[in-house]
Design a protein around this motif. Structure first.
Motif, PDB file in Angstrom:
ATOM      1  N   GLY A 182      11.703  -1.344  14.389  1.00 16.56           N
ATOM      2  CA  GLY A 182      12.269  -1.293  13.008  1.00 16.56           C
ATOM      3  C   GLY A 182      12.186  -0.057  12.541  1.00 16.56           C
ATOM      4  O   GLY A 182      12.977   0.479  11.977  1.00 16.56           O
ATOM      5  N   ALA A 183      10.798   0.309  12.178  1.00 19.92           N
ATOM      6  CA  ALA A 183      10.527   1.407  11.467  1.00 19.92           C
ATOM      7  C   ALA A 183      11.314   2.548  12.119  1.00 19.92           C
ATOM      8  O   ALA A 183      11.549   3.565  11.335  1.00 19.92           O
ATOM      9  N   SER A 195       2.427  14.037  11.404  1.00 18.39           N
ATOM     10  CA  SER A 195       2.065  12.638  11.174  1.00 18.39           C
ATOM     11  C   SER A 195       3.288  11.595  11.038  1.00 18.39           C
ATOM     12  O   SER A 195       3.950  11.829  10.003  1.00 18.39           O
ATOM     13  N   PRO A 196       3.422  10.551  12.084  1.00 15.25           N
ATOM     14  CA  PRO A 196       4.617   9.848  11.948  1.00 15.25           C
ATOM     15  C   PRO A 196       4.532   8.636  10.968  1.00 15.25           C
ATOM     16  O   PRO A 196       3.646   7.946  10.641  1.00 15.25           O
ATOM     17  N   THR A 197       5.577   8.913   9.703  1.00 13.47           N
ATOM     18  CA  THR A 197       5.615   8.152   8.687  1.00 13.47           C
ATOM     19  C   THR A 197       5.898   6.680   9.176  1.00 13.47           C
ATOM     20  O   THR A 197       5.869   5.388   8.463  1.00 13.47           O
ATOM     21  N   GLU A 198       6.641   6.333  10.360  1.00 19.16           N
ATOM     22  CA  GLU A 198       7.120   5.244  11.246  1.00 19.16           C
ATOM     23  C   GLU A 198       5.791   4.343  10.788  1.00 19.16           C
ATOM     24  O   GLU A 198       5.789   3.166  10.693  1.00 19.16           O
ATOM     25  N   ILE A 199       4.711   4.910  11.264  1.00 23.13           N
ATOM     26  CA  ILE A 199       3.414   3.991  11.475  1.00 23.13           C
ATOM     27  C   ILE A 199       3.059   3.162  10.182  1.00 23.13           C
ATOM     28  O   ILE A 199       2.687   2.110  10.093  1.00 23.13           O
ATOM     29  N   ALA A 200       3.561   4.032   8.893  1.00 20.00           N
ATOM     30  CA  ALA A 200       3.137   3.520   7.573  1.00 20.00           C
ATOM     31  C   ALA A 200       4.258   2.267   7.388  1.00 20.00           C
ATOM     32  O   ALA A 200       4.181   1.402   6.753  1.00 20.00           O
ATOM     33  N   SER A 206       0.908  -1.288   0.052  1.00 19.78           N
ATOM     34  CA  SER A 206      -0.023   0.019   0.001  1.00 19.78           C
ATOM     35  C   SER A 206       0.966   1.269  -0.052  1.00 19.78           C
ATOM     36  O   SER A 206       1.898   1.449   0.316  1.00 19.78           O
ATOM     37  N   ALA A 207       0.285   2.383  -0.394  1.00 17.31           N
ATOM     38  CA  ALA A 207       1.153   3.573  -0.385  1.00 17.31           C
ATOM     39  C   ALA A 207       0.049   4.587   0.474  1.00 17.31           C
ATOM     40  O   ALA A 207      -1.234   4.636   0.170  1.00 17.31           O
ATOM     41  N   ILE A 208       0.629   5.182   1.254  1.00 16.81           N
ATOM     42  CA  ILE A 208      -0.076   6.322   2.147  1.00 16.81           C
ATOM     43  C   ILE A 208       0.603   7.681   1.882  1.00 16.81           C
ATOM     44  O   ILE A 208       1.882   7.900   2.331  1.00 16.81           O
ATOM     45  N   GLY A 209      -0.380   8.574   1.644  1.00 18.15           N
ATOM     46  CA  GLY A 209      -0.034   9.941   1.098  1.00 18.15           C
ATOM     47  C   GLY A 209      -0.082  10.808   2.582  1.00 18.15           C
ATOM     48  O   GLY A 209      -1.224  10.732   3.298  1.00 18.15           O
ATOM     49  N   PHE A 210       0.982  11.547   2.630  1.00 16.41           N
ATOM     50  CA  PHE A 210       1.060  12.434   3.977  1.00 16.41           C
ATOM     51  C   PHE A 210       1.062  13.886   3.709  1.00 16.41           C
ATOM     52  O   PHE A 210       1.680  14.246   2.771  1.00 16.41           O
ATOM     53  N   TYR A 211       0.282  14.791   4.227  1.00 21.52           N
ATOM     54  CA  TYR A 211       0.325  16.012   4.070  1.00 21.52           C
ATOM     55  C   TYR A 211       1.123  17.171   4.861  1.00 21.52           C
ATOM     56  O   TYR A 211       1.216  18.317   4.953  1.00 21.52           O
ATOM     57  N   CYS A 212       1.674  16.454   6.011  1.00 21.64           N
ATOM     58  CA  CYS A 212       2.184  17.308   6.984  1.00 21.64           C
ATOM     59  C   CYS A 212       3.457  16.583   7.640  1.00 21.64           C
ATOM     60  O   CYS A 212       3.127  15.519   7.949  1.00 21.64           O
ATOM     61  N   LEU A 213       4.231  17.338   8.225  1.00 18.10           N
ATOM     62  CA  LEU A 213       5.315  16.826   9.039  1.00 18.10           C
ATOM     63  C   LEU A 213       4.909  16.158  10.387  1.00 18.10           C
ATOM     64  O   LEU A 213       5.433  15.294  10.838  1.00 18.10           O
TER      65      LEU A 213
END
Length: 387
Positions: free
Chosen positions: A171-172, A46-51, A37-44
């Motif tokens: 790990g993330a 929200s933690p990308t680590e969760i994706a 899956s790909a998850i789009g983020f609009y702001c700093l």
């Protein structure tokens, strides 16, 4: 200190940088065909680590170009922040491959314009908006944000079908910390005199690496930049001679397509040595790997020093440290039109810099269009002359 080389490695890296966007799109297509899956983020915030912990591809989505804004203005007010209009325009015109690749969108309640835009965006792509507290210094704010990240965790698990365990999160966090250390190492190169990277090149590196689906590939590229920086080959010709003024840019996010102020500064004979904003040093943090993962993520991301927070003491602390570390001569405080939080905060920023460092900042309010370029040039050149 890195040893000088013959510059061949630097030229290889610059060539690689030109190829990497197209290669990245192919990587994303391949990973999605494999079921990722790909998850789009609009702001700093929200933690990308969760994706990442769910084997999803995190993609930054904020628009930084003027091209899609006319289409967006058919729906959104004209007197709205260009970042918001550009982001929405890319979505409704289907001209951003990263928006197209995203299976879901994650936003958060930063400014009023963004959170209302997210309501409209939901008609084009599944959009989840996290409720961001407006202050950072209370137990209630942390508790709220911690609960929102748990909700985000559940959203990503439902999207990917992968349970996000603490081990996966650990790990993330390790991976993203290594990426941020590499980004910081690249940015810190410009603490040297003269700065080995032009502001334009530094911005291009940070911007393009941020979109890479393969994080290890981005880390390797940034480490290579650091290793080759001693050759002097990254620095454009004609930059020797008298000492050039060293400029820090603070304020709103900028990227490729919205870097006109950087270009004007460089054409005026000065160097942009550092970016304090979201695309720059605001990302120079590490998540504490010794704490419980969700607590550590909530704590670190909530501490992001953005003007949507009131008060926003972290921005002043970060600026003071950067002005010292990068031996800055002047500060340009960049605000997009209708970005009220940064616009209001500009007065306090200038007062702080004057009191602590003895020089004034230059506050510029503009948008992504080129129509005011010459007006900006006059103001920037006058500021550089004053310094």
């Amino acid at each position: 200190m890195n040893k000088p080389g013959n510059g061949q490695g630097a030229r290889t890296i610059l060539n690689r940088l030109q190829q990497i966007t197209e290669e990245n799109l192919l990587d994303i297509e391949r990973l999605k065909s494999d079921g990722r899956s790909a998850i789009g983020f609009y702001c700093l915030y929200s933690p990308t680590e969760i994706a990442v912990a769910a084997d999803a591809i995190p993609l930054p989505l904020c628009g930084t170009r003027n091209d899609p804004i006319p289409e967006a203005e058919a729906v959104l007010p004209r007197n709205l922040c260009p970042l918001i209009k550009s982001s929405f325009g890319f979505a409704i015109t289907d001209t951003c491959p990263f928006f197209r690749f995203s299976d879901i969108i994650v936003g958060d309640t930063t400014c009023d314009g963004k959170k209302k835009m997210f309501e409209l965006l939901g008609a084009h792509k599944t959009t989840h908006v996290l409720q961001l507290p407006q202050r950072q210094d209370s137990a209630m704010a942390f508790s709220l944000w911690r609960s929102e990240l748990e909700r985000f965790r559940a959203i990503v698990e439902a999207q990917t079908g992968i349970p996000i365990t603490d081990a996966r999160l650990g790990g993330a966090i390790d991976l993203m910390n290594r990426e941020r250390r590499a980004r910081k190492a690249v940015m810190d190169l410009n603490q040297r005199m003269p700065a080995p990277l032009s502001g334009s090149l530094l911005l291009e590196i940070l911007f393009k690496v941020g979109f890479l689906a393969d994080k290890e590939k981005g880390i390797a590229l940034m480490n290579a930049v650091v290793a080759e920086s001693g050759s002097g080959a990254f620095r454009p010709k004609g930059k020797s001679g008298r000492r050039r003024r060293r400029i820090l840019i603070t304020g709103v996010p900028i990227g490729l397509g919205s870097e006109k102020v950087v270009k004007i500064v460089e054409q005026g004979g000065a160097d942009v040595v550092a970016f304090e904003n979201c695309s720059g040093y605001k990302q120079a943090f590490e998540v504490d790997e010794k704490k419980a993962p969700m607590d550590a993520l909530a704590e670190q991301y909530l501490a992001t020093p953005c003007s949507v927070m009131s008060p926003n003491a972290g921005r002043f602390t970060l600026l003071a440290q950067m002005i010292t570390d990068f031996a800055v001569d002047g500060v340009i405080d960049l605000t997009w039109q209708a970005c009220h939080t940064y616009n209001v905060e500009a007065y306090c920023i200038n007062t702080f810099i004057q009191d602590k460092f003895g020089f004034s900042s230059l506050h510029l309010e503009t948008d992504y269009a080129e129509s005011d370029t010459e007006q900006l040039r006059v103001r920037i050149e006058a500021y550089l002359e004053m310094l």
